[in-house]
Design an enzyme around this catalytic site. Structure first.
Site, PDB file in Angstrom:
ATOM      1  N   SER A 122       0.844  -1.191   0.000  1.00 20.92           N
ATOM      2  CA  SER A 122       0.000   0.000   0.000  1.00 20.92           C
ATOM      3  C   SER A 122       0.879   1.240   0.000  1.00 20.92           C
ATOM      4  O   SER A 122       1.960   1.244   0.584  1.00 20.92           O
ATOM      5  CB  SER A 122      -0.902   0.002   1.234  1.00 20.92           C
ATOM      6  N   ILE A 123       0.391   2.295  -0.650  1.00 20.68           N
ATOM      7  CA  ILE A 123       1.131   3.554  -0.726  1.00 20.68           C
ATOM      8  C   ILE A 123       0.191   4.695  -0.353  1.00 20.68           C
ATOM      9  O   ILE A 123      -0.922   4.787  -0.867  1.00 20.68           O
ATOM     10  CB  ILE A 123       1.708   3.792  -2.133  1.00 20.68           C
ATOM     11  N   CYS A 153      -7.738   0.135   2.435  1.00 19.89           N
ATOM     12  CA  CYS A 153      -7.477   1.001   1.278  1.00 19.89           C
ATOM     13  C   CYS A 153      -8.754   1.512   0.618  1.00 19.89           C
ATOM     14  O   CYS A 153      -8.733   1.916  -0.550  1.00 19.89           O
ATOM     15  CB  CYS A 153      -6.606   0.275   0.254  1.00 19.89           C
TER      16      CYS A 153
END
Length: 229
Positions: A122-123, A153
């Site tokens: 995840s970013i 997310c």
């Protein structure tokens, strides 16, 4: 991290990439809908100032924080650079990975995915005064059940995975935390074009950090300098 951002804005420190692990926590942004947050979990829940929705950080992950002066670059460029860097690191470890384009008006698909569209990293980032903060979380051997307590997310039904699970399906060893860290450090060690100059490899630092909210384990810092600054 806020102090690093201020220092980078003032030009008193260089760009830095921090690779670390820390105790279990679920973080979320101000725009995360309440219904996406966990209703009953022992994992600490912390609001943060990054982009993206709710996600989990904890043991078995490699967390990366990037504090970099973007100069004239936009956030899409730096996010894509990070996605591609993580993909390159994973390929060097023998694990296929891809990035995905987000369809118009849909929830963001930023991050790193398996070819079968299970989410591996995840970013979430923030840019203040042209300087980035926050970064990514790469799943190596985390407890994936932690992701089932909330909407990860902002993607209902997303299937999170890990290098451990991928390794089992591919019949190969799981990379150690150190192996994954070094692969990511090498892949992201060259600063993004037009963002910073040559890496000053003599400024690699090993230390420990304690914040007001969580205790953070040992981390690896790679600093870079814009030689035209």
């Amino acid at each position: 991290m806020q102090q690093w951002v201020r220092q980078r804005q003032e030009g008193t420190i260089r760009d830095r990439l921090v690779l670390l692990t820390h105790p279990a926590v679920i973080t979320y942004g101000a725009r995360t809908p309440h219904q996406e947050l966990p209703q009953d979990t022992a994992i600490p829940l912390v609001e943060v100032d990054r982009g993206g929705q709710a996600t989990y950080h904890g043991p078995g992950q490699l967390i990366g924080y990037l504090v970099a002066n973007l100069r004239e670059r936009g956030p899409a460029d730096i996010v894509r650079w990070m996605e591609n860097g993580l993909i390159s690191a994973l390929h060097s470890l023998g694990f296929p990975a891809v990035r995905r384009e987000t369809p118009p008006r849909q929830q963001s698909l930023v991050g790193v995915w398996t070819p079968g569209h299970e989410k591996l990293a995840s970013i979430g980032m923030r840019i203040r005064g042209g300087v980035t903060s926050h970064g990514f979380a790469l799943n190596i051997t985390p407890d994936l059940d932690a992701f089932t307590a909330f909407t990860a997310c902002g993607l209902p039904g997303v299937r999170m995975t890990s290098l451990e699970r991928m390794a089992a399906s591919l019949g190969r060893p799981v990379p150690s935390q150190e192996q994954a860290r070094d692969a990511v450090a090498e892949a992201l060690g060259a600063p993004p074009p037009d963002v910073v100059g040559a890496v000053d490899r003599d400024t690699t630092v090993r230390a420990s950090l304690t914040t007001d909210s969580i205790e953070v384990g040992s981390f690896w810092v790679s600093a870079a300098m814009n030689e035209t600054a």
